[in-house]
Design a protein around this motif. Structure first.
Motif, PDB file in Angstrom:
ATOM      1  N   UNK A 203       0.828  -1.208   0.000  1.00 48.61           N
ATOM      2  CA  UNK A 203       0.000   0.000   0.000  1.00 48.61           C
ATOM      3  C   UNK A 203       0.862   1.258   0.000  1.00 48.61           C
ATOM      4  N   UNK A 204       1.917   1.247   0.795  1.00 49.53           N
ATOM      5  CA  UNK A 204       2.818   2.399   0.831  1.00 49.53           C
ATOM      6  C   UNK A 204       3.499   2.641  -0.498  1.00 49.53           C
ATOM      7  N   UNK A 205       3.832   1.565  -1.199  1.00 48.73           N
ATOM      8  CA  UNK A 205       4.483   1.697  -2.499  1.00 48.73           C
ATOM      9  C   UNK A 205       3.514   2.249  -3.542  1.00 48.73           C
ATOM     10  N   UNK A 206       2.259   1.821  -3.469  1.00 47.81           N
ATOM     11  CA  UNK A 206       1.241   2.381  -4.365  1.00 47.81           C
ATOM     12  C   UNK A 206       1.085   3.876  -4.122  1.00 47.81           C
ATOM     13  N   UNK A 207       1.052   4.270  -2.850  1.00 48.57           N
ATOM     14  CA  UNK A 207       0.917   5.688  -2.520  1.00 48.57           C
ATOM     15  C   UNK A 207       2.126   6.480  -2.978  1.00 48.57           C
ATOM     16  N   UNK A 208       3.308   5.882  -2.872  1.00 50.34           N
ATOM     17  CA  UNK A 208       4.516   6.545  -3.355  1.00 50.34           C
ATOM     18  C   UNK A 208       4.442   6.740  -4.866  1.00 50.34           C
ATOM     19  N   UNK A 209       3.944   5.748  -5.566  1.00 56.87           N
ATOM     20  CA  UNK A 209       3.782   5.846  -7.021  1.00 56.87           C
ATOM     21  C   UNK A 209       2.836   6.985  -7.386  1.00 56.87           C
ATOM     22  N   UNK A 210       1.696   7.063  -6.692  1.00 55.16           N
ATOM     23  CA  UNK A 210       0.733   8.127  -6.978  1.00 55.16           C
ATOM     24  C   UNK A 210       1.354   9.488  -6.683  1.00 55.16           C
ATOM     25  N   UNK A 211       2.118   9.578  -5.611  1.00 54.18           N
ATOM     26  CA  UNK A 211       2.789  10.832  -5.274  1.00 54.18           C
ATOM     27  C   UNK A 211       3.722  11.276  -6.386  1.00 54.18           C
ATOM     28  N   UNK A 212       4.534  10.355  -6.861  1.00 57.06           N
ATOM     29  CA  UNK A 212       5.484  10.678  -7.925  1.00 57.06           C
ATOM     30  C   UNK A 212       4.768  11.058  -9.213  1.00 57.06           C
ATOM     31  N   UNK A 213       3.697  10.340  -9.534  1.00 55.82           N
ATOM     32  CA  UNK A 213       2.921  10.653 -10.739  1.00 55.82           C
ATOM     33  C   UNK A 213       2.334  12.056 -10.642  1.00 55.82           C
TER      34      UNK A 213
END
Length: 242
Positions: A203-213
């Motif tokens: 979940x944290x990695x998904x959120x990091x991805x959305x942040x970067x996007x």
């Protein structure tokens, strides 16, 4: 249709919240997984590599799927924002794919006695990394932005065939990888003390991805829309408030 100006404004606010959520979930998941969760009776301490390898491997498939879907939206319906999301997603996708391969090799050395084997899942995951490189390479090599977007989108759509191959490789062929463990939510084949930290990292990695996007897409939108009225007004407001 979602306008780039609207996305630009919303993404700026959303990035902060997703970044905070990412920090919380990744901190808990990695700390609990690497230092608190019990070890496996067969793999011993080596099982802790799971908390890095599995989330990155899952993300590598998810991000490429997002790129392929966004590419279809761009090719068929000319959704410019979809092309932006596809472009800014590729670097992060390549990074997590590389981490998945490297961490898998480190994990595999004590388990299999070798750093690398050419089994179906490893080979198809390596092909996925090459697809990411090819996608980014095409965008960089072609000077015309329209042609670059179109050609790279076609590559992304064609290459998506590799995703089900990676996912079902353990079922279609005899590989060294085990079958699904955390996707069987009705009865996961993993203890709760190990499952919760692992899901937290995912979940944290998904959120990091959305942040970067969100952050990278805002930059890309400003560059593409630099001659539009709303971007000129935005710069005027920033200069006036400086």
């Amino acid at each position: 249709m979602l306008k780039t100006e609207y996305f630009y404004n919303k993404a700026g606010v959303s990035a902060a919240y997703f970044a905070l959520g990412s920090a919380v979930f990744l901190s808990y998941g990695l700390l609990a997984g690497l230092f608190v969760a019990p070890i496996d009776y067969q793999q011993q301490e080596a099982v802790r590599m799971m908390y890095v390898h599995v989330p990155c491997a899952m993300m590598s498939l998810a991000i490429y799927t997002i790129i392929a879907v966004a590419s279809i939206l761009y090719l068929v319906w000319k959704v410019k924002l979809a092309d932006v999301i596809a472009k800014v997603s590729a670097p992060f996708g390549a990074i997590v794919t590389a981490i998945a391969l490297i961490s898998g090799s480190i994990w595999g050395k004590p388990m299999w006695g070798t750093w690398w084997v050419w089994d179906a899942r490893l080979t198809s995951e390596l092909i996925l990394l090459f697809l990411y490189f090819g996608y980014m390479g095409l965008r960089s090599a072609i000077r015309d932005p329209y042609v670059a977007s179109k050609v790279s989108a076609i590559l992304a759509v064609v290459g998506v065939v590799d995703i089900p191959i990676i996912h079902f490789s353990v079922e279609w062929w005899h590989t060294l990888h085990q079958g699904a463990s955390i996707s069987k939510f009705a009865k996961p084949a993993i203890a709760a003390a190990m499952l919760y930290p692992l899901l937290s990292v995912v979940l944290g990695l998904y959120m990091l991805y959305v942040t970067i996007v969100c952050i990278q897409a805002r930059t890309e939108i400003l560059w593409r829309e630099r001659n539009s009225k709303w971007v000129r007004n935005l710069f005027k407001e920033q200069v006036a408030n400086a």
